[in-house]
Design a protein around this motif. Structure first.
Motif, PDB file in Angstrom:
ATOM      1  N   VAL A 200       0.835  -1.195   0.000  1.00 28.84           N
ATOM      2  CA  VAL A 200       0.000   0.000   0.000  1.00 28.84           C
ATOM      3  C   VAL A 200       0.874   1.252   0.000  1.00 28.84           C
ATOM      4  O   VAL A 200       1.821   1.361   0.788  1.00 28.84           O
ATOM      5  N   LEU A 201       0.598   2.191  -0.882  1.00 28.75           N
ATOM      6  CA  LEU A 201       1.320   3.465  -0.899  1.00 28.75           C
ATOM      7  C   LEU A 201       0.890   4.307   0.289  1.00 28.75           C
ATOM      8  O   LEU A 201      -0.267   4.260   0.707  1.00 28.75           O
ATOM      9  N   TRP A 202       1.823   5.099   0.817  1.00 25.78           N
ATOM     10  CA  TRP A 202       1.528   5.809   2.061  1.00 25.78           C
ATOM     11  C   TRP A 202       0.233   6.628   2.035  1.00 25.78           C
ATOM     12  O   TRP A 202      -0.554   6.564   2.988  1.00 25.78           O
ATOM     13  N   PRO A 203      -0.068   7.401   1.001  1.00 26.56           N
ATOM     14  CA  PRO A 203      -1.305   8.195   1.032  1.00 26.56           C
ATOM     15  C   PRO A 203      -2.568   7.344   1.168  1.00 26.56           C
ATOM     16  O   PRO A 203      -3.615   7.852   1.591  1.00 26.56           O
ATOM     17  N   ASP A 204      -2.466   6.047   0.833  1.00 27.97           N
ATOM     18  CA  ASP A 204      -3.621   5.146   0.935  1.00 27.97           C
ATOM     19  C   ASP A 204      -3.603   4.314   2.213  1.00 27.97           C
ATOM     20  O   ASP A 204      -4.475   3.464   2.408  1.00 27.97           O
ATOM     21  N   PHE A 205      -2.635   4.566   3.076  1.00 28.17           N
ATOM     22  CA  PHE A 205      -2.529   3.799   4.323  1.00 28.17           C
ATOM     23  C   PHE A 205      -3.482   4.401   5.357  1.00 28.17           C
ATOM     24  O   PHE A 205      -3.270   5.499   5.860  1.00 28.17           O
ATOM     25  N   THR A 206      -4.530   3.681   5.678  1.00 27.97           N
ATOM     26  CA  THR A 206      -5.604   4.187   6.524  1.00 27.97           C
ATOM     27  C   THR A 206      -5.456   3.727   7.973  1.00 27.97           C
ATOM     28  O   THR A 206      -4.706   2.773   8.261  1.00 27.97           O
ATOM     29  N   PRO A 207      -6.173   4.357   8.892  1.00 25.48           N
ATOM     30  CA  PRO A 207      -6.184   3.870  10.276  1.00 25.48           C
ATOM     31  C   PRO A 207      -6.616   2.411  10.390  1.00 25.48           C
ATOM     32  O   PRO A 207      -6.117   1.686  11.258  1.00 25.48           O
ATOM     33  N   ASP A 208      -7.519   1.964   9.533  1.00 24.87           N
ATOM     34  CA  ASP A 208      -7.939   0.558   9.567  1.00 24.87           C
ATOM     35  C   ASP A 208      -6.785  -0.372   9.206  1.00 24.87           C
ATOM     36  O   ASP A 208      -6.616  -1.441   9.818  1.00 24.87           O
ATOM     37  N   LEU A 209      -5.972   0.025   8.227  1.00 17.16           N
ATOM     38  CA  LEU A 209      -4.803  -0.780   7.866  1.00 17.16           C
ATOM     39  C   LEU A 209      -3.786  -0.790   9.006  1.00 17.16           C
ATOM     40  O   LEU A 209      -3.118  -1.800   9.257  1.00 17.16           O
ATOM     41  N   PHE A 210      -3.667   0.331   9.694  1.00 16.16           N
ATOM     42  CA  PHE A 210      -2.777   0.408  10.857  1.00 16.16           C
ATOM     43  C   PHE A 210      -3.245  -0.561  11.939  1.00 16.16           C
ATOM     44  O   PHE A 210      -2.440  -1.307  12.522  1.00 16.16           O
ATOM     45  N   LYS A 211      -4.540  -0.603  12.187  1.00 13.31           N
ATOM     46  CA  LYS A 211      -5.073  -1.507  13.208  1.00 13.31           C
ATOM     47  C   LYS A 211      -4.901  -2.966  12.788  1.00 13.31           C
ATOM     48  O   LYS A 211      -4.672  -3.838  13.638  1.00 13.31           O
ATOM     49  N   GLN A 212      -4.969  -3.235  11.488  1.00 15.49           N
ATOM     50  CA  GLN A 212      -4.704  -4.587  11.004  1.00 15.49           C
ATOM     51  C   GLN A 212      -3.256  -4.980  11.284  1.00 15.49           C
ATOM     52  O   GLN A 212      -2.958  -6.118  11.654  1.00 15.49           O
ATOM     53  N   ALA A 213      -2.343  -4.018  11.099  1.00 18.53           N
ATOM     54  CA  ALA A 213      -0.931  -4.275  11.382  1.00 18.53           C
ATOM     55  C   ALA A 213      -0.718  -4.549  12.866  1.00 18.53           C
ATOM     56  O   ALA A 213       0.066  -5.435  13.241  1.00 18.53           O
ATOM     57  N   LEU A 214      -1.418  -3.813  13.717  1.00 17.89           N
ATOM     58  CA  LEU A 214      -1.323  -4.050  15.158  1.00 17.89           C
ATOM     59  C   LEU A 214      -1.850  -5.439  15.508  1.00 17.89           C
ATOM     60  O   LEU A 214      -1.292  -6.128  16.380  1.00 17.89           O
TER      61      LEU A 214
END
Length: 227
Positions: A200-214
């Protein structure tokens, strides 16, 4: 150490892909950087819904000065606007700003803005650490010199002089855009950090993707060299 229920206290992100995001849309690179700033803003706002105590962002490396002058100027202008517009929100949301790197070598007006932001957010309970004019190899050399000046160089004495000394140990490092390398970022701190590389390119990196990473981090088993 069992991974069950583990939470990442300190997460770092190499925010990569702004230029490619813009290129795919036939837009100027600066538009990708602007969209990237919006992604930062949304992510910082979402931290209150997580257990993350510190988020470290690789905003401007010491190697980024090699980029075209107009792009560097655009990045510096975006930095000015971001600090000015978002400082009140940081204060309201109890976010403490911390800077990594040789940031005092930046333009005098940016240095003054950062000094003011550091002072105004100093009592925040959650930390946003921003790497500005940062290079990990230079950080380690500087820390080693300071440790040597104080006596014997040990892992502990060197770590005490890193930019991240006041921060929790790094748990998770994320890099966007599909590149699989550290690019001179937190080399010492990442020794036992878990890593996630996403296309995923940074501008498309959403809070939901961050929570998936967590959540991905929570499913891993960290052994720190043990069995």
């Amino acid at each position: 150490m069992s991974a069950e229920g583990q939470q990442a206290r300190h997460v770092a992100i190499i925010m990569d892909g702004n230029g490619r995001w813009a290129k795919r849309r036939h837009l100027p690179r600066v538009m990708g950087h602007r969209k990237g700033v919006e992604a930062v803003r949304e992510l910082v706002r979402s931290l209150k819904d997580t257990q993350v105590e510190c988020l470290t962002l690789y905003a401007f490396s010491s190697e980024n000065w090699k980029r075209p002058e107009d792009e560097v100027d655009d990045l510096m202008d975006l930095m000015r606007k971001f600090i000015k517009s978002d400082l009140p929100e940081f204060i309201a949301n109890d976010v403490k700003l911390h800077i990594l790197g040789d940031w005092q070598a930046l333009a005098p007006d940016i240095v003054a803005m950062l000094e003011d932001a550091l002072e105004q957010t100093g009592k925040g309970s959650r930390t946003l650490a921003v790497a500005l004019n940062y290079g990990a190899q230079a950080e380690i050399v500087s820390a080693a010199r300071k440790a040597a000046a104080g006596g014997e160089i040990t892992e502990e004495s060197l770590a005490e002089h890193l930019y991240t000394a006041p921060l929790p140990p790094l748990d998770l490092l994320i890099r966007t855009s599909g590149e699989v390398r550290l690019s001179n970022f937190l080399l010492w701190q990442a020794a036992y950090a878990e890593m996630i590389f996403t296309d995923v390119l940074w501008p498309d990196f959403t809070p939901d993707l961050f929570k998936q990473a967590l959540a991905d981090f929570g499913d891993r088993e960290r052994r720190f060299g043990g069995r």
